[in-house]
Design a protein around this motif. Sequence first.
Motif, PDB file in Angstrom:
ATOM      1  N   GLN A  71       0.816  -1.222   0.000  1.00  0.00           N
ATOM      2  CA  GLN A  71       0.000   0.000   0.000  1.00  0.00           C
ATOM      3  C   GLN A  71       0.849   1.270   0.000  1.00  0.00           C
ATOM      4  O   GLN A  71       0.375   2.334  -0.372  1.00  0.00           O
ATOM      5  N   VAL A  72       2.086   1.160   0.487  1.00  0.00           N
ATOM      6  CA  VAL A  72       2.887   2.379   0.677  1.00  0.00           C
ATOM      7  C   VAL A  72       4.227   2.354  -0.065  1.00  0.00           C
ATOM      8  O   VAL A  72       5.043   3.251   0.118  1.00  0.00           O
ATOM      9  N   ILE A  73       4.472   1.333  -0.859  1.00  0.00           N
ATOM     10  CA  ILE A  73       5.728   1.234  -1.621  1.00  0.00           C
ATOM     11  C   ILE A  73       5.366   1.117  -3.104  1.00  0.00           C
ATOM     12  O   ILE A  73       4.631   0.206  -3.487  1.00  0.00           O
ATOM     13  N   PRO A  74       5.859   2.046  -3.923  1.00  0.00           N
ATOM     14  CA  PRO A  74       5.450   2.001  -5.344  1.00  0.00           C
ATOM     15  C   PRO A  74       6.012   0.806  -6.127  1.00  0.00           C
ATOM     16  O   PRO A  74       5.309   0.255  -6.963  1.00  0.00           O
ATOM     17  N   ALA A  75       7.270   0.415  -5.888  1.00  0.00           N
ATOM     18  CA  ALA A  75       7.890  -0.614  -6.733  1.00  0.00           C
ATOM     19  C   ALA A  75       7.622  -2.002  -6.166  1.00  0.00           C
ATOM     20  O   ALA A  75       8.352  -2.502  -5.324  1.00  0.00           O
ATOM     21  N   VAL A  76       6.537  -2.622  -6.627  1.00  0.00           N
ATOM     22  CA  VAL A  76       6.101  -3.911  -6.077  1.00  0.00           C
ATOM     23  C   VAL A  76       6.125  -4.990  -7.149  1.00  0.00           C
ATOM     24  O   VAL A  76       5.609  -4.780  -8.249  1.00  0.00           O
ATOM     25  N   THR A  77       6.767  -6.117  -6.841  1.00  0.00           N
ATOM     26  CA  THR A  77       6.618  -7.323  -7.642  1.00  0.00           C
ATOM     27  C   THR A  77       5.667  -8.233  -6.872  1.00  0.00           C
ATOM     28  O   THR A  77       5.917  -8.522  -5.701  1.00  0.00           O
ATOM     29  N   VAL A  78       4.573  -8.643  -7.504  1.00  0.00           N
ATOM     30  CA  VAL A  78       3.672  -9.575  -6.827  1.00  0.00           C
ATOM     31  C   VAL A  78       4.152 -10.985  -7.118  1.00  0.00           C
ATOM     32  O   VAL A  78       4.388 -11.342  -8.277  1.00  0.00           O
ATOM     33  N   GLY A  79       4.371 -11.757  -6.079  1.00  0.00           N
ATOM     34  CA  GLY A  79       4.888 -13.100  -6.273  1.00  0.00           C
ATOM     35  C   GLY A  79       4.933 -13.864  -4.957  1.00  0.00           C
ATOM     36  O   GLY A  79       4.407 -13.404  -3.943  1.00  0.00           O
ATOM     37  N   ASP A  80       5.609 -15.002  -4.994  1.00  0.00           N
ATOM     38  CA  ASP A  80       5.634 -15.943  -3.872  1.00  0.00           C
ATOM     39  C   ASP A  80       7.071 -16.038  -3.354  1.00  0.00           C
ATOM     40  O   ASP A  80       7.978 -16.433  -4.091  1.00  0.00           O
ATOM     41  N   TYR A  81       7.261 -15.688  -2.079  1.00  0.00           N
ATOM     42  CA  TYR A  81       8.617 -15.659  -1.530  1.00  0.00           C
ATOM     43  C   TYR A  81       9.255 -17.051  -1.442  1.00  0.00           C
ATOM     44  O   TYR A  81      10.441 -17.175  -1.208  1.00  0.00           O
TER      45      TYR A  81
END
Lengths: 386, 386
Positions: free
Chosen positions: B40-50
């Motif tokens: 919600q508060v960080i623009p550079a996001v990769t959506v994935g599975d750690y």
Amino acid sequence: MKTICVIGDGQLARMMAPAAAELGIQLRLLAGAKDSSAAQVIPAVTVGDYRQAADCLAAAEGADAVTFDHEHVPGPALQELVDAGHSVQPRPEALINAQDKLVQRRRLRELGAPVPAFAAIESVADVRAFHAEVDGAVCLKACRGGYDGKGVWFPADLAECEDLTRELLDAGTALMAERKVDLTRELSILVARRPSGEVRVWPITMSVQENGVCAEAIAPAPDLDADLAARAEQLGRDIATQLGVTGVLAVELFAFAGADGREDIAVNELAMRPHNTGHWTQDGSCTSQFEQHLRAVVDLPLGDPRPTAPVTVMANILGAAQDPELPMAQRVAEVAARFPEVKIHLYGKDHRPGRKIGHVNLSGTDVEATRRDARAAAKFLVTGSW
Amino acid sequence: MKTICVIGDGQLARMMAPAAAELGIQLRLLAGAKDSSAAQVIPAVTVGDYRQAADCLAAAEGADAVTFDHEHVPGPALQELVDAGHSVQPRPEALINAQDKLVQRRRLRELGAPVPAFAAIESVADVRAFHAEVDGAVCLKACRGGYDGKGVWFPADLAECEDLTRELLDAGTALMAERKVDLTRELSILVARRPSGEVRVWPITMSVQENGVCAEAIAPAPDLDADLAARAEQLGRDIATQLGVTGVLAVELFAFAGADGREDIAVNELAMRPHNTGHWTQDGSCTSQFEQHLRAVVDLPLGDPRPTAPVTVMANILGAAQDPELPMAQRVAEVAARFPEVKIHLYGKDHRPGRKIGHVNLSGTDVEATRRDARAAAKFLVTGSW
């Protein structure tokens, strides 16, 4: 929690982001560019032009309040936001006093606030009359758009004064003149007000300008008479209340030697947003000006503005003549090693001479030692040398 | 400035964002969902599975360091990051001590750190032998994956102990047992170390657990003998240095009455990331644990961890049995009105009973008054009643 739309993409919007993240407030930003200072740290960005009502409306969609990191949104765009039902904070009728210096001067005089003698300048004859009235101590100001020493002129004599006036009026610049104050230092009142009326004031701050740009701020202002401090705080409350300001209001003051030789004050400028002279609150007050601004614009009760240290000094990191070879990360490393207690704030901006690219805050007990260290840290961050 | 990749999308990653924005550090996030607390508060996001090395590698691309907001990234994924040339901080050989309780216990015993008697449990016979050895004071632990009281069991008698062991081993859970400590309170050492070796320690903190979850932290820990505090701080330094930890390390401690009746300590758990018992540093220390973690993982000199108030209390906002009718924004308004000096931190998380959805920090001079007010504020934020 609430959602706030911020119009403007500079460091002031950027520094609202940490406060918003902590309070659980969502920000929506209208930015000129996707890589601007604030857009680097806020996910919900609309890229657009703050002079275009349509862009302002697009960014404001769904927000509980709309606020600003600068004063330059034109009146018609503000009015369209209001007409569309948005909670614009500060409201346009308050904000006009930070947009137009002549409107502001007239309003402050009406309220009985101390302001230097001034006059609207619509002709060379006007400036000639004012020059005579103030014995040549003339400061010419563009009514709109000035900042950081821009839009302010100090003509050396009547001939220069007349030439400058002619030139500026011919270019279509709305002008005013005021008596040049023989100032001894600059002070700043930092106050916040929320729509339902609550007002909170931080301790009076002293600022040091260099080449028309704020270089340093010291809070509380050293050697300030308690009666004068109380009078200044009350002045801040009165202006905020009577102009109906919401959010943070900075009242920049001239300090000068009064008739009785004691320090006295007059209002220099108003800003209705977090202000450079309030950056010290990030690390030196229970409530930072950025948190307070966000609380205020959504009408949350305001935070405690008490200082957390005997003195806090802010020193701006102003781009030097040229960017040193030592990369910024290494400059930060050297400053962090020498001063583990210095708080470094960088804006994600490229170097440009004189540009504000960050600041440092340092809290301490001794004013002079704290100033020395803060300034040394800020200087190293731009020059790469001690 | 530097770029840091954070793997994990909870409140710990979220609270790194303000520190990064101020320091001019860019964050890149590997998040499970676009609307997670940190995303919600960080623009550079990769959506994935750690758990997937490919996703970790995608998020880490171009970052100067990779760090975590939890301990659950599997060894093989960590190794792939290292093999690809990434600066993984803390390094996998340090992190394993926060991932596997049995590895950690063996390592701490080797280092001479105080730990309760323990044994690997690979059979019912093992637990029977250990039960006899510690006179029935058995605590069973899953070697991996536990948190907030999950993965820890206190069987009432030998029969329950054997049944539980059989059941857990059958389910494939790697197990260990340790002597149940007759604890008097819990303490926490919060320390940070950077790769080049510098270590900084905050004052020892006391924490109060309720139902296995941290409810409150008080710093500095009240009534702590100065010698014991010094010994705990040295223990923190030793563990951080000898395990080669980088970033923030929290050493949770059991406090108990030693043989001479004086307070003594043993290590409970290790966490290698910002920790709930360190949230008070956001508002009560010159350097917050989030800023310190970021400094540490990119090997910047560490900030000054000194406290800025005589006492700071953190109280968690734990979801109540049900979300009250009063909306969160109004709960915040009431708390802000009653306690203008309370710092409210919300995580952008939906309500769920017992879930950590935020915390408050309050600095003061009197321990009991500060605890009372912090807890009242936290309670109102979940229940909507005083």
